[in-house]
Scaffold this motif. Structure first.
Motif, PDB file in Angstrom:
ATOM      1  N   THR A 248      32.467  54.897  54.017  1.00  0.00           N
ATOM      2  CA  THR A 248      33.159  56.136  53.650  1.00  0.00           C
ATOM      3  C   THR A 248      34.414  56.413  54.468  1.00  0.00           C
ATOM      4  O   THR A 248      35.201  57.269  54.101  1.00  0.00           O
ATOM      5  CB  THR A 248      32.207  57.350  53.805  1.00  0.00           C
ATOM      6  N   ASP A 249      34.599  55.714  55.581  1.00  0.00           N
ATOM      7  CA  ASP A 249      35.750  55.957  56.456  1.00  0.00           C
ATOM      8  C   ASP A 249      36.471  54.633  56.698  1.00  0.00           C
ATOM      9  O   ASP A 249      36.005  53.799  57.469  1.00  0.00           O
ATOM     10  CB  ASP A 249      35.279  56.574  57.780  1.00  0.00           C
ATOM     11  N   GLY A 250      37.589  54.455  56.041  1.00  0.00           N
ATOM     12  CA  GLY A 250      38.331  53.207  56.136  1.00  0.00           C
ATOM     13  C   GLY A 250      38.841  52.879  57.526  1.00  0.00           C
ATOM     14  O   GLY A 250      39.239  51.749  57.798  1.00  0.00           O
ATOM     15  N   ARG A 251      38.856  53.880  58.417  1.00  0.00           N
ATOM     16  CA  ARG A 251      39.320  53.634  59.787  1.00  0.00           C
ATOM     17  C   ARG A 251      38.210  53.083  60.668  1.00  0.00           C
ATOM     18  O   ARG A 251      38.457  52.637  61.778  1.00  0.00           O
ATOM     19  CB  ARG A 251      39.849  54.932  60.398  1.00  0.00           C
ATOM     20  N   GLN A 252      36.983  53.145  60.203  1.00  0.00           N
ATOM     21  CA  GLN A 252      35.817  52.756  60.993  1.00  0.00           C
ATOM     22  C   GLN A 252      35.266  51.405  60.535  1.00  0.00           C
ATOM     23  O   GLN A 252      35.549  50.955  59.426  1.00  0.00           O
ATOM     24  CB  GLN A 252      34.697  53.795  60.835  1.00  0.00           C
ATOM     25  N   VAL A 253      34.478  50.814  61.408  1.00  0.00           N
ATOM     26  CA  VAL A 253      33.715  49.619  61.049  1.00  0.00           C
ATOM     27  C   VAL A 253      32.251  49.866  61.421  1.00  0.00           C
ATOM     28  O   VAL A 253      31.938  50.760  62.209  1.00  0.00           O
ATOM     29  CB  VAL A 253      34.225  48.342  61.772  1.00  0.00           C
ATOM     30  N   ILE A 254      31.402  49.081  60.836  1.00  0.00           N
ATOM     31  CA  ILE A 254      29.981  49.119  61.139  1.00  0.00           C
ATOM     32  C   ILE A 254      29.635  47.800  61.821  1.00  0.00           C
ATOM     33  O   ILE A 254      30.034  46.724  61.356  1.00  0.00           O
ATOM     34  CB  ILE A 254      29.132  49.270  59.849  1.00  0.00           C
TER      35      ILE A 254
ATOM     36  N   GLN B 155      28.290  41.154  63.695  1.00  0.00           N
ATOM     37  CA  GLN B 155      29.325  41.125  62.656  1.00  0.00           C
ATOM     38  C   GLN B 155      29.835  42.535  62.390  1.00  0.00           C
ATOM     39  O   GLN B 155      29.111  43.505  62.569  1.00  0.00           O
ATOM     40  CB  GLN B 155      28.785  40.523  61.359  1.00  0.00           C
ATOM     41  N   ARG B 156      31.087  42.613  61.977  1.00  0.00           N
ATOM     42  CA  ARG B 156      31.719  43.878  61.598  1.00  0.00           C
ATOM     43  C   ARG B 156      31.841  43.918  60.082  1.00  0.00           C
ATOM     44  O   ARG B 156      32.192  42.921  59.459  1.00  0.00           O
ATOM     45  CB  ARG B 156      33.142  43.960  62.154  1.00  0.00           C
ATOM     46  N   THR B 157      31.573  45.091  59.538  1.00  0.00           N
ATOM     47  CA  THR B 157      31.812  45.308  58.111  1.00  0.00           C
ATOM     48  C   THR B 157      32.540  46.652  57.971  1.00  0.00           C
ATOM     49  O   THR B 157      32.395  47.529  58.824  1.00  0.00           O
ATOM     50  CB  THR B 157      30.505  45.335  57.292  1.00  0.00           C
ATOM     51  N   PRO B 158      33.316  46.797  56.907  1.00  0.00           N
ATOM     52  CA  PRO B 158      34.019  48.070  56.723  1.00  0.00           C
ATOM     53  C   PRO B 158      33.022  49.226  56.569  1.00  0.00           C
ATOM     54  O   PRO B 158      31.947  49.069  55.980  1.00  0.00           O
ATOM     55  CB  PRO B 158      34.800  47.872  55.428  1.00  0.00           C
ATOM     56  N   HIS B 159      33.388  50.382  57.102  1.00  0.00           N
ATOM     57  CA  HIS B 159      32.570  51.585  56.959  1.00  0.00           C
ATOM     58  C   HIS B 159      32.617  52.005  55.489  1.00  0.00           C
ATOM     59  O   HIS B 159      33.687  51.988  54.873  1.00  0.00           O
ATOM     60  CB  HIS B 159      33.124  52.692  57.862  1.00  0.00           C
TER      61      HIS B 159
END
Length: 149
Positions: free
Chosen positions: A93-99, A87-91
């Motif tokens: 601290t960095d809105g351009r990244q995902v976790i 699954q992907r979740t928003p990073h």
């Protein structure tokens, strides 16, 4: 198992190293082949394992850990996501990244693979003598020590 002849002889480290490395590589390859029927590729399984071990990684971190180019990792992650294993979740601290993280289903798949591999190896070990299994237990301890060095 095949009949083995055990002889006690001294082997210099430089001669033992390639023998041991070859044996470990071949055993690892054979254990990896012992897996439940499924359509996960080796790369997908490796990426899922890395995510499970790390807890969560960015796609870039995962591609670095797996030593593949980011476009390759993008394809691997897409397939894992399609199957509901990642699954992907928003990073945070960095809105351009995902976790990326393994899902519960992904962890269950990994457990299934691990059980199949452990069972294959247990079946092979059952064919050995008690003395041979004891030797392997001692060797496993030594290999763990070498791995920590």
């Amino acid at each position: 198992m095949t009949e083995r002849t055990v002889t006690a002889k001294r082997v210099p480290p430089a001669q033992l190293a390639p023998q041991l490395r070859n044996a470990i590589t071949r055993l690892n390859r054979r254990v990896r082949q012992a897996r439940p029927v499924g359509d996960l590729t080796g790369s997908q399984l490796s990426a899922l394992t890395s995510l499970n071990l790390a807890g969560a990684l960015t796609p870039r971190e995962l591609s670095d850990v797996e030593r593949v180019q980011p476009p390759t990792m993008t394809k691997i992650v897409a397939k894992l996501e399609e199957r509901g294993l990642v699954q992907r979740t928003p990073h945070p601290t960095d809105g351009r990244q995902v976790i990326l993280a393994a899902t519960e289903g992904g962890r269950a798949v990994l457990e299934q693979f691990e059980r199949a591999r452990n069972q294959w190896l247990a079946d092979q070990l059952a064919e050995l003598t008690e003395e041979e299994r004891d030797t392997l237990r001692r060797a496993a301890d030594i290999l763990q020590e070498i791995a920590r060095a």
